[in-house]
Write an enzyme that holds these catalytic residues in place. Sequence first.
Site, PDB file in Angstrom:
ATOM      1  N   GLU A   1      11.565 -42.174 -21.482  1.00 55.54           N
ATOM      2  CA  GLU A   1      11.110 -41.638 -22.774  1.00 55.54           C
ATOM      3  C   GLU A   1      10.000 -42.961 -23.136  1.00 55.54           C
ATOM      4  OE1 GLU A   1      12.217 -41.175 -27.454  1.00 55.54           O
ATOM      5  OE2 GLU A   1      13.230 -42.746 -26.352  1.00 55.54           O
TER       6      GLU A   1
ATOM      7  N   ASP B   1      16.190 -44.106 -22.659  1.00 53.82           N
ATOM      8  CA  ASP B   1      15.789 -43.994 -24.025  1.00 53.82           C
ATOM      9  C   ASP B   1      14.865 -45.248 -24.230  1.00 53.82           C
ATOM     10  OD1 ASP B   1      16.162 -42.867 -26.675  1.00 53.82           O
ATOM     11  OD2 ASP B   1      16.956 -45.147 -26.928  1.00 53.82           O
TER      12      ASP B   1
END
Length: 557
Positions: free
Chosen positions: A281, A220
């Site tokens: 990401e 993330d």
Amino acid sequence: MAQREQQREQMAAPGSEWWRTAVIYQIYPRSFADASGDGIGDLPGITSRLDDLKSLGIDAIWLSPFMTSPQRDAGYDVADYRDVDPLFGTLDDFDVMLNAAHARGIRVIVDLVPNHSSDQHVWFQEALKAGPGSPERARYVFRDGRGENGELPPNNWESVFGGDMWERVTEPDGTPGQWYLHIFDATQPDFDWTNDEVREEFRSILRFWLDRGVDGFRVDVAHGMMKEAGLPDYAPVADADSMGGGEENVPYWGQDEVHDIYRDWNRVLAEYDGDRALCGEAWLPTLQKTALWVRPDEMHQTFNFPYLMTPWDAQELRLVIRESLDAFGAVGAPSTWVLSNHDVIRHASRLALTADSPQGDGIGPNSQGKPDPAIGLSRGRAATTVMLSLPGSAYVYQGEELGLPEAMEIPDEFRQDPTWFRTNGERYGRDGCRVPLPWTAEGPAFGFNDTGASWLPQPAEWASFARDTEERQPDSTLNLYKKLLSERAARRLGSGSLVWDDVADSAVAFRRGELHVVANLGAEPIELGDDVTFVVQSEPFTGTALPPNTAAWFTRG
């Protein structure tokens, strides 16, 4: 030494690793399937639906966060990186799910959130108690404030979720004190990744899950862990992408020093057999910069957000595919392809929007430019038909195989995204793509559970999108996905290259060996010729003229 050599022998030859061509299905656990009946999906619910995923034809699943969390940001605020939140089950439930997936030939990737923790994490609680200048505070980004008495934030940065990116704490003696950085919500303090203790802690966390048998990690906010030295003031341009995808030189996105972290993690994963993978990401301004995340000694994949954000325009789509293959190919990595995820408007709606909707804003009852549902679904199906024919790895977000649109009419009182609250309702946020899935047209919560509870309300019209309904419809979106995935695997479309065809200005057209792929993004039909044998049509049609908002795979002769 002998064991390590044996592990090496089990790894695929370079260039043939599973993640290069895999179709990976994203599961948002709280909205996938609920075995407990409390209205929130869980790990046993995932286990109960693995056969459905096997029949779909995917290669791996990626689970959004299920670790211990106060759930202020749907699990992206982690309080314990080595345990399962009771909402989702137990570590034993995770092991059962993992083993059941592996038994079906499905690999498992878990979400890791290294940019920040929850403010309930033991480290942050220790930092609050320890005070300024302590080793405990050095694990996070604490700074003295500006102004005569430190009453102003250390700089002018604005949170992705709205408001200041800084929160002031009360010191142990009760006085107003330092400020801590939070790119996202105030309950999500950022780690200081210049701190060796932070780096060692995450090496240990990686090994904890690798030892359990996971096949990799989706990382993330992979572009946000390092900040520019000195934390200089910065104000984004008007209507900027909140995650930094459209801007250069943002002091909290895409710093060069972050690459050292992933080189270190690459070495950790290399200690394990089975070609474990890292996927980042990283919202970056160009594909060339995105490709830097997947150089041979760093991550294995990173999401292709420029592709995801490309509008329904033939010229732009051709360009982003070309640039993607060139940029990722230049560093020896596969391109990834993705159209939807838990942070963006579902592509069956997004591709038919008639007004701008910046990433993270969402759409709701008062939004301008709402999509026509029929046009959105047709474009969504055609876009997927193109995506699953491309070489590389593809990501599918839960529910897109049903053609689910964005849930736009969620009443204000049911909204849960921090963005909604931190902007006082000016931005709807991401709830609309996170509504629990419809499994059955009849029964409580459309089969999401047996009680009818649902943490976000499900639109009544979703009965027509239920999996059991679509299973029985030959031309349903579900059966389109099954056909595409079956043909993709049989024809090995995840590997190899493509050759462009010049069909029409309004078309995206190329060949994958003998297979022709054409999508019509224009307003008029495109004649394909008399010698066409169709393999897949994104919408059923007769004759050889490809209708607007439609794509097809076919052979000639």
